[in-house]
Write a protein that holds these residues in place. Structure first.
Motif, mmCIF file in Angstrom:
data_model
loop_
_atom_site.group_PDB
_atom_site.id
_atom_site.type_symbol
_atom_site.label_atom_id
_atom_site.label_comp_id
_atom_site.label_asym_id
_atom_site.label_seq_id
_atom_site.Cartn_x
_atom_site.Cartn_y
_atom_site.Cartn_z
ATOM 1 N N VAL A 193 0.854 -1.194 0.000
ATOM 2 C CA VAL A 193 0.000 0.000 0.000
ATOM 3 C C VAL A 193 0.882 1.233 0.000
ATOM 4 N N GLN A 194 0.539 2.239 -0.843
ATOM 5 C CA GLN A 194 1.197 3.538 -0.709
ATOM 6 C C GLN A 194 0.248 4.463 0.038
ATOM 7 N N VAL A 195 0.787 5.124 1.066
ATOM 8 C CA VAL A 195 -0.007 5.966 1.961
ATOM 9 C C VAL A 195 0.130 7.415 1.535
ATOM 10 N N TYR A 196 -0.983 8.113 1.437
ATOM 11 C CA TYR A 196 -0.991 9.489 0.944
ATOM 12 C C TYR A 196 -0.849 10.528 2.044
ATOM 13 N N GLU A 197 -0.583 10.079 3.253
ATOM 14 C CA GLU A 197 -0.351 10.990 4.366
ATOM 15 C C GLU A 197 0.948 10.612 5.050
ATOM 16 N N SER A 198 1.408 11.441 5.948
ATOM 17 C CA SER A 198 2.650 11.160 6.660
ATOM 18 C C SER A 198 2.514 9.910 7.522
ATOM 19 N N THR A 199 3.477 8.999 7.373
ATOM 20 C CA THR A 199 3.449 7.749 8.154
ATOM 21 C C THR A 199 4.230 7.867 9.465
ATOM 22 N N THR A 200 4.655 9.065 9.809
ATOM 23 C CA THR A 200 5.335 9.269 11.090
ATOM 24 C C THR A 200 4.406 8.840 12.234
ATOM 25 N N SER A 201 4.943 8.084 13.175
ATOM 26 C CA SER A 201 4.234 7.545 14.352
ATOM 27 C C SER A 201 3.374 6.329 14.017
ATOM 28 N N LEU A 202 3.324 5.916 12.739
ATOM 29 C CA LEU A 202 2.609 4.692 12.385
ATOM 30 C C LEU A 202 3.426 3.485 12.859
ATOM 31 N N CYS A 203 2.783 2.474 13.402
ATOM 32 C CA CYS A 203 3.501 1.335 13.993
ATOM 33 C C CYS A 203 3.097 0.020 13.335
ATOM 34 N N VAL A 204 4.035 -0.930 13.367
ATOM 35 C CA VAL A 204 3.746 -2.287 12.923
ATOM 36 C C VAL A 204 2.664 -2.878 13.830
ATOM 37 N N GLY A 205 1.727 -3.588 13.211
ATOM 38 C CA GLY A 205 0.650 -4.200 13.971
ATOM 39 C C GLY A 205 -0.639 -3.408 13.976
ATOM 40 N N GLU A 206 -0.609 -2.172 13.479
ATOM 41 C CA GLU A 206 -1.848 -1.391 13.413
ATOM 42 C C GLU A 206 -2.719 -1.926 12.275
ATOM 43 N N PRO A 207 -4.043 -1.770 12.382
ATOM 44 C CA PRO A 207 -4.952 -2.385 11.400
ATOM 45 C C PRO A 207 -4.978 -1.647 10.064
ATOM 46 N N VAL A 208 -5.322 -2.405 9.023
ATOM 47 C CA VAL A 208 -5.531 -1.841 7.685
ATOM 48 C C VAL A 208 -6.888 -2.317 7.191
ATOM 49 N N GLU A 209 -7.746 -1.359 6.789
ATOM 50 C CA GLU A 209 -9.101 -1.700 6.354
ATOM 51 C C GLU A 209 -9.308 -1.293 4.897
ATOM 52 N N GLY A 210 -9.901 -2.180 4.112
ATOM 53 C CA GLY A 210 -10.224 -1.864 2.728
ATOM 54 C C GLY A 210 -11.531 -1.120 2.615
ATOM 55 N N ALA A 211 -11.592 -0.149 1.690
ATOM 56 C CA ALA A 211 -12.819 0.624 1.499
ATOM 57 C C ALA A 211 -13.800 -0.093 0.579
ATOM 58 N N GLY A 212 -13.299 -1.021 -0.232
ATOM 59 C CA GLY A 212 -14.173 -1.749 -1.143
ATOM 60 C C GLY A 212 -14.343 -1.090 -2.493
#
Length: 582
Positions: free
Chosen positions: A48-67
């Protein structure tokens, strides 16, 4: 099963051992629900490419699909708005989070609490198909917004709301398709940014996008629905040129994309556009403008998306029957975003580190331009004008060269012209337009039957001047015969009095085509008269002593745009000045 982050590499996030996502799906990443897009799927991992700053993002946090794919919301309220690269309204965000954008902030891109004065055109029992108009509302004083049946949908109207005030989420029409499925149509619709909106037919490009800039309209014109590139090194005037086109072009809608621009330049755009008055209507120019501000300090992935966000909005207004001009500044920084993300994905680099698919991405972007017949039966167009920022003004670098392959108008900015304060600094020897042949019938029938012949005569003088300057550099101008000295003198008048334009002068910032033709005609009239005199033995120095050359150079300022009837008097002045030569 909850999908969680396995690794983070800048804006690139991977999720292991999942088959819950599809390619290009929009996702929400982490506890703060950052906006992202699936860019790679295989048996072992989803990327996944994230369109916002990933600072403070951690391994193990959830990822949800919009569909659904990465999309924008299209509806009334986009005009006069300022968005970031993923269609977040910056004015509304400032009210909530202050000067800086909080990560994960979610605000509707168009106001959901504003009522629109809607005129409902459809009624129960009507048959509607994709692209047809079922309602309208005045989006601004300058533009009527037309609600369109979404692409791929058709059926019979089973319900139509009454005309009057409605919110964007109100159901205006209910449509039953051939399978008896009911679809609710509101004032807005969602569309994937990377998918071109469909159209009925692609029409020939036979009308120019009139900009009021002489070097463009008369020398290197672009057609409505055409493509153009503005390459140039630092300080050559790419942004200023695009500002002029945005302010003065005869497009109905302007979409300005600041893609990776410096913050101070975007600030100038935002403050300038807010104060500009539309010369066509007298209303603020922002009433027919959408601004996308993606500055260089914003997340790099959003820079890549901003181009597609802007062109998707443009296609939506095209489908309403409007002519839209898209200014992308700059596609080089968009390509740099591709390069950075490609590097993080560990893809094999091609020339200068850019990904191997750079040419196809550039071509996909410019292919979304065109003059179309829409499903509503109206004509609309999207014209794409992209600035290119080659490092060191090296036009042989990959972005410039690949852009050149896919555009038909090339306005090459020249560093020496810019440093000499010659604006627009478009070099007339290295630039070109492939629309000349397509537009010639329009110029001849609408402006003057001799418009293109005058242009050809002017360009012949520039070509001759370029050849003569090679001789002058070696042995000087004094050894040239008088007829060649005259060519140099007239070419100088054209350069300074015609090609050079003052954006801060009220009569010169925008010049109608009629006046452009008259200026060319007057200078060529002088050239033909003076040429006959030099043939009879009169030196060019005697002709220039009359001061008529300076008068011709000032002609663009002296004659108001709305008074072309003053030109015959100028021609008489030329005759009088030349008659005084002994």
């Amino acid at each position: 099963m909850i999908n969680t982050i396995h690794s983070i590499n800048g804006p690139v996030v991977t999720i292991k051992n999942t088959k819950d996502f599809f390619m290009l799906e929009m996702v929400r990443v982490g506890h703060k629900k950052l906006v992202g897009e699936v860019i790679s799927v295989n048996d072992s991992a989803t990327t996944v490419q994230v369109y916002e700053s990933t600072t403070s993002l951690c391994v193990g946090e959830p990822v949800e699909g919009a569909g659904y794919p990465m999309s924008v919301i299209l509806g009334p309220g986009m005009l006069s708005n300022i968005y970031d690269g993923i269609q977040r309204p910056l004015k509304s965000i400032e009210d909530v989070s202050g000067t800086f954008i909080d990560v994960g902030i979610t605000i509707p891109p168009i106001p959901t609490d504003k009522e629109w004065d809607v005129t409902v055109l459809a009624k129960a029992g009507d048959k509607l198909s994709q692209g047809q108009i079922y309602a309208t509302c005045p989006e601004t004083a300058a533009v009527v917004h037309k609600m369109l049946v979404p692409p791929g949908l058709s059926g019979e109207v089973t319900y139509a709301a009454a005309s009057g005030n409605h919110l964007v989420d109100d159901v205006i029409v209910k449509l039953k398709d051939k399978d008896d499925n009911e679809h609710q149509l509101t004032l807005c619709q969602r569309w994937p940014i990377r998918q071109q909106r469909p159209f009925l037919a692609r029409e020939p490009m036979s009308k120019p996008l009139v900009t009021g800039q002489r070097v463009i309209d008369s020398v290197f014109p672009i057609a409505k629905g055409g493509t153009a590139a503005i390459p140039g090194g630092f300080g050559t005037g790419k942004t200023i040129t695009q500002h002029q086109l945005a302010k003065w072009s005869d497009a109905d809608i302007i979409v300005y994309i600041g893609c990776g621009e410096r913050g101070n330049e975007m600030t100038d755009v935002l403050t300038e556009f807010a104060d500009l008055v539309d010369p066509r209507s007298g209303n603020p120019l922002m009433q027919r403008t959408v601004l996308i501000a993606n500055t260089s300090n914003m997340p790099v992935a959003a820079r890549e998306a901003s181009i597609y966000t802007g062109v998707t909005m443009a296609e939506y207004y095209r489908d309403m029957g409007y002519h839209v001009a898209v200014m992308a500044d700059s596609t080089s920084r968009w390509a740099e975003a591709l390069r950075e993300i490609s590097g993080r994905l560990e893809e094999m680099p091609a020339e200068e580190g850019f990904p191997a698919y750079l040419p196809s991405r550039i071509s996909q972007f410019y292919e979304r331009a065109g003059y179309m017949k829409t499903f509503s039966g109206l004509d609309g167009s999207v014209s794409l004008i992209g600035a290119v920022s080659p490092q060191g003004a090296d036009f042989s670098e990959p972005v410039t060269q690949n852009t050149k392959r896919f555009v038909r108008c090339f306005w090459a900015l020249d560093k020496s012209l810019a440093y000499a304060r010659h604006y627009p600094s478009i070099n007339w020897t290295t630039s070109y337009s492939e629309y000349i042949e397509d537009l010639t019938p329009w110029y001849r029938s609408t402006i003057n039957s001799e418009f293109m012949s005058k242009r050809q005569a002017m360009m012949a003088l520039f070509i001759e001047e370029a050849k003569l300057m090679e001789i002058v550099k070696l042995i000087g101008a004094d050894v040239l015969p008088e007829d060649q000295k005259l060519v140099l003198e007239v070419a100088k008048i054209f350069r300074v009095g015609f090609l050079q334009q003052n954006a801060y002068h009220k009569e010169d910032t925008y010049v109608p085509l009629e006046k452009q033709y008259r200026l060319m005609d007057a200078i060529l009239y002088f050239y033909n008269k003076a040429k006959a005199m030099t043939s009879s033995g009169i030196p060019v120095s005697s002709i220039t002593l009359t001061g008529i050359a300076d008068k011709l150079t000032r002609m663009k300022y002296d004659i108001p745009n709305d008074q072309p009837e003053l030109f015959p008097a100028y021609l008489k002045d030329i005759d009088a000045a030349l008659a005084s030569v002994k």
